[in-house]
Design a protein around this motif. Structure first.
Motif, PDB file in Angstrom:
ATOM      1  N   LYS A 141      12.357  13.873   3.724  1.00  0.00           N
ATOM      2  CA  LYS A 141      12.136  12.505   3.983  1.00  0.00           C
ATOM      3  C   LYS A 141      10.562  12.471   4.360  1.00  0.00           C
ATOM      4  CE  LYS A 141      15.985  10.271   4.378  1.00  0.00           C
ATOM      5  NZ  LYS A 141      16.312   9.102   3.523  1.00  0.00           N
ATOM      6  N   ARG A 142       9.950  13.421   4.065  1.00  0.00           N
ATOM      7  CA  ARG A 142       8.430  13.269   4.150  1.00  0.00           C
ATOM      8  C   ARG A 142       7.670  13.682   2.957  1.00  0.00           C
ATOM      9  NH1 ARG A 142       6.015  16.916   8.629  1.00  0.00           N
ATOM     10  NH2 ARG A 142       4.164  15.478   8.518  1.00  0.00           N
ATOM     11  N   GLY A 143       8.897  13.545   1.865  1.00  0.00           N
ATOM     12  CA  GLY A 143       8.365  13.515   0.400  1.00  0.00           C
ATOM     13  C   GLY A 143       8.930  12.628  -0.435  1.00  0.00           C
ATOM     14  N   GLU A 144       9.239  12.681  -1.443  1.00  0.00           N
ATOM     15  CA  GLU A 144       9.868  11.539  -2.449  1.00  0.00           C
ATOM     16  C   GLU A 144      10.961  10.944  -1.972  1.00  0.00           C
ATOM     17  OE1 GLU A 144      10.341  12.911  -6.666  1.00  0.00           O
ATOM     18  OE2 GLU A 144       7.903  13.899  -6.402  1.00  0.00           O
ATOM     19  N   GLN A 145      11.642  11.671  -0.977  1.00  0.00           N
ATOM     20  CA  GLN A 145      12.924  10.816  -0.803  1.00  0.00           C
ATOM     21  C   GLN A 145      12.391   9.782   0.742  1.00  0.00           C
ATOM     22  OE1 GLN A 145      15.886  13.689   0.536  1.00  0.00           O
ATOM     23  NE2 GLN A 145      15.284  14.749  -0.995  1.00  0.00           N
ATOM     24  N   GLY A 146      11.258   9.772   1.139  1.00  0.00           N
ATOM     25  CA  GLY A 146      10.883   9.110   2.338  1.00  0.00           C
ATOM     26  C   GLY A 146      10.729   7.617   1.950  1.00  0.00           C
ATOM     27  N   TYR A 147      10.696   6.819   3.023  1.00  0.00           N
ATOM     28  CA  TYR A 147      10.221   5.594   2.939  1.00  0.00           C
ATOM     29  C   TYR A 147       8.766   5.338   2.587  1.00  0.00           C
ATOM     30  CZ  TYR A 147      14.558   4.403   5.371  1.00  0.00           C
ATOM     31  OH  TYR A 147      16.064   4.158   5.874  1.00  0.00           O
ATOM     32  N   LEU A 148       8.327   4.410   1.773  1.00  0.00           N
ATOM     33  CA  LEU A 148       7.124   4.195   1.281  1.00  0.00           C
ATOM     34  C   LEU A 148       6.084   3.850   2.349  1.00  0.00           C
ATOM     35  CD1 LEU A 148       7.503   1.896  -1.946  1.00  0.00           C
ATOM     36  CD2 LEU A 148       6.973   4.099  -1.905  1.00  0.00           C
ATOM     37  N   ALA A 149       6.646   3.150   3.333  1.00  0.00           N
ATOM     38  CA  ALA A 149       5.587   2.714   4.314  1.00  0.00           C
ATOM     39  C   ALA A 149       5.234   4.110   5.218  1.00  0.00           C
ATOM     40  CB  ALA A 149       6.487   1.683   5.394  1.00  0.00           C
ATOM     41  N   TYR A 150       6.355   4.887   5.438  1.00  0.00           N
ATOM     42  CA  TYR A 150       6.069   6.254   6.142  1.00  0.00           C
ATOM     43  C   TYR A 150       5.107   7.211   5.293  1.00  0.00           C
ATOM     44  CZ  TYR A 150       6.455  10.633   8.215  1.00  0.00           C
ATOM     45  OH  TYR A 150       6.232  11.864   8.737  1.00  0.00           O
ATOM     46  N   LEU A 151       5.357   7.253   3.876  1.00  0.00           N
ATOM     47  CA  LEU A 151       4.724   7.946   3.126  1.00  0.00           C
ATOM     48  C   LEU A 151       3.121   7.655   3.112  1.00  0.00           C
ATOM     49  CD1 LEU A 151       7.100   8.672   0.234  1.00  0.00           C
ATOM     50  CD2 LEU A 151       6.339  10.231   2.366  1.00  0.00           C
ATOM     51  N   LEU A 152       3.021   6.335   3.283  1.00  0.00           N
ATOM     52  CA  LEU A 152       1.577   5.586   3.070  1.00  0.00           C
ATOM     53  C   LEU A 152       0.994   6.129   4.423  1.00  0.00           C
ATOM     54  CD1 LEU A 152       2.049   2.094   1.543  1.00  0.00           C
ATOM     55  CD2 LEU A 152       0.560   3.845   0.674  1.00  0.00           C
ATOM     56  N   ARG A 153       1.769   5.983   5.538  1.00  0.00           N
ATOM     57  CA  ARG A 153       1.049   6.298   6.833  1.00  0.00           C
ATOM     58  C   ARG A 153       0.706   7.866   7.102  1.00  0.00           C
ATOM     59  NH1 ARG A 153       0.568   4.770  12.100  1.00  0.00           N
ATOM     60  NH2 ARG A 153       1.236   6.385  13.788  1.00  0.00           N
ATOM     61  N   MET A 165      19.441  22.080  16.723  1.00  0.00           N
ATOM     62  CA  MET A 165      18.350  21.763  16.332  1.00  0.00           C
ATOM     63  C   MET A 165      18.039  21.761  14.954  1.00  0.00           C
ATOM     64  SD  MET A 165      14.840  24.488  17.395  1.00  0.00           S
ATOM     65  CE  MET A 165      15.166  25.473  16.127  1.00  0.00           C
ATOM     66  N   LEU A 166      17.041  20.803  14.632  1.00  0.00           N
ATOM     67  CA  LEU A 166      16.753  20.466  13.336  1.00  0.00           C
ATOM     68  C   LEU A 166      15.002  20.023  13.314  1.00  0.00           C
ATOM     69  CD1 LEU A 166      17.671  19.638  10.537  1.00  0.00           C
ATOM     70  CD2 LEU A 166      17.860  16.987  11.266  1.00  0.00           C
ATOM     71  N   ARG A 167      14.561  20.945  12.432  1.00  0.00           N
ATOM     72  CA  ARG A 167      13.134  20.928  12.159  1.00  0.00           C
ATOM     73  C   ARG A 167      12.538  20.050  11.451  1.00  0.00           C
ATOM     74  NH1 ARG A 167       9.976  25.951  14.552  1.00  0.00           N
ATOM     75  NH2 ARG A 167       9.806  24.733  16.108  1.00  0.00           N
ATOM     76  N   PRO A 168      11.810  19.437  11.392  1.00  0.00           N
ATOM     77  CA  PRO A 168      11.412  18.254  10.412  1.00  0.00           C
ATOM     78  C   PRO A 168      10.667  19.200   9.144  1.00  0.00           C
ATOM     79  CG  PRO A 168       9.778  18.338  12.233  1.00  0.00           C
ATOM     80  CD  PRO A 168      11.046  19.084  12.539  1.00  0.00           C
ATOM     81  N   PRO A 169      10.945  18.811   7.932  1.00  0.00           N
ATOM     82  CA  PRO A 169      10.322  19.515   7.023  1.00  0.00           C
ATOM     83  C   PRO A 169       8.726  19.333   6.939  1.00  0.00           C
ATOM     84  CG  PRO A 169      11.313  17.498   6.069  1.00  0.00           C
ATOM     85  CD  PRO A 169      11.513  17.381   7.491  1.00  0.00           C
ATOM     86  N   PRO A 170       8.170  20.154   6.197  1.00  0.00           N
ATOM     87  CA  PRO A 170       6.717  19.931   5.945  1.00  0.00           C
ATOM     88  C   PRO A 170       6.164  18.599   5.101  1.00  0.00           C
ATOM     89  CG  PRO A 170       7.450  21.785   4.822  1.00  0.00           C
ATOM     90  CD  PRO A 170       8.420  21.399   5.594  1.00  0.00           C
ATOM     91  N   PRO A 171       5.228  18.311   5.177  1.00  0.00           N
ATOM     92  CA  PRO A 171       4.828  17.029   4.321  1.00  0.00           C
ATOM     93  C   PRO A 171       5.080  17.343   2.824  1.00  0.00           C
ATOM     94  CG  PRO A 171       2.932  17.493   5.858  1.00  0.00           C
ATOM     95  CD  PRO A 171       4.093  18.676   6.018  1.00  0.00           C
ATOM     96  N   GLY A 172       5.472  16.371   2.189  1.00  0.00           N
ATOM     97  CA  GLY A 172       5.898  16.759   0.801  1.00  0.00           C
ATOM     98  C   GLY A 172       7.268  17.037   0.473  1.00  0.00           C
ATOM     99  N   GLU A 173       8.114  17.407   1.741  1.00  0.00           N
ATOM    100  CA  GLU A 173       9.530  17.629   1.427  1.00  0.00           C
ATOM    101  C   GLU A 173      10.253  16.652   2.193  1.00  0.00           C
ATOM    102  OE1 GLU A 173      10.199  21.990   2.224  1.00  0.00           O
ATOM    103  OE2 GLU A 173       8.541  22.471   0.950  1.00  0.00           O
TER     104      GLU A 173
END
Length: 196
Positions: free
Chosen positions: A58-70, A48-56
């Motif tokens: 792939k949902r933070g600085e390592q994420g894709y710009l398009a995803y971060l904009l969304r 099981m792998l839980r996604p991190p909270p926003p800001g961490e």
């Protein structure tokens, strides 16, 4: 409907493969908002792998710009929905009122384009705002069948209240940003909309 059990269950059970006595344990949820990995003894892959909270991650600085904009847009819209709910206004209604105040006389089709909404959605919004006496229609001076929409006095007062709510969110968005940073971000966001 109940099924009948097979008559020869003893013969079937002898041919059935033995059950694995070492079953992998069920994954246990980790602490809220943190990644949790659990592996079985024979398999090092995570169960099981839980996604991190926003800001961490792939949902933070390592994420894709398009995803971060969304992600940012979704968070902003939710905050706006909650804030405007006190006034009985939806974010799309707020956008339509804002565009009509800035550009009076737009048609429904023009409103749909500038508000980035479907014509069907704008049609529903227009009907509701007109019913509430927030906007009014006038015939187009050249194209008689086309209708132009303008904000009424009541609509302008409602828009002012909405803007006060929106400014609180705007202040949260710009917290910690210098005027130069804000200008750069606005320029970058506008360029994305113009270039893509």
């Amino acid at each position: 409907m109940l099924r009948k059990a097979p008559r020869d269950t003893a013969a079937r059970s002898q041919n059935a493969p033995a059950k694995n006595p070492q079953r992998a344990p069920k994954p246990v949820a980790g602490s809220a908002g943190r990644r949790s990995r659990q592996t079985s003894a024979g398999n090092p892959a995570p169960l099981m792998l839980r996604p991190p909270p926003p800001g961490e991650g792939k949902r933070g600085e390592q994420g894709y710009l398009a995803y971060l904009l969304r992600q940012a847009q979704a968070a902003t819209r939710l905050a706006m929905e909650r804030s405007l709910a006190d006034l009985g206004v939806t974010p799309p209604q707020f956008v339509v009122l804002t565009m009509l105040k800035a550009y009076p006389g737009l048609s429904g089709a023009e409103l749909a384009r500038v508000a980035m909404l479907t014509p069907q959605t704008v049609g529903v919004i227009i009907r509701n705002l007109e019913r509430d006496d927030a906007i009014k229609k006038t015939p187009h001076p050249v194209h008689g069948r086309a209708l132009q929409w303008t904000v009424t006095r009541r609509g302008a007062a409602l828009l002012d209240r909405c803007k006060r709510h929106a400014q609180v969110i705007e202040q949260r968005l710009t917290a910690g940003l210098s005027a130069r940073d804000q200008t750069m971000i606005r320029r970058w966001l506008a360029k994305i909309a113009a270039d893509l």
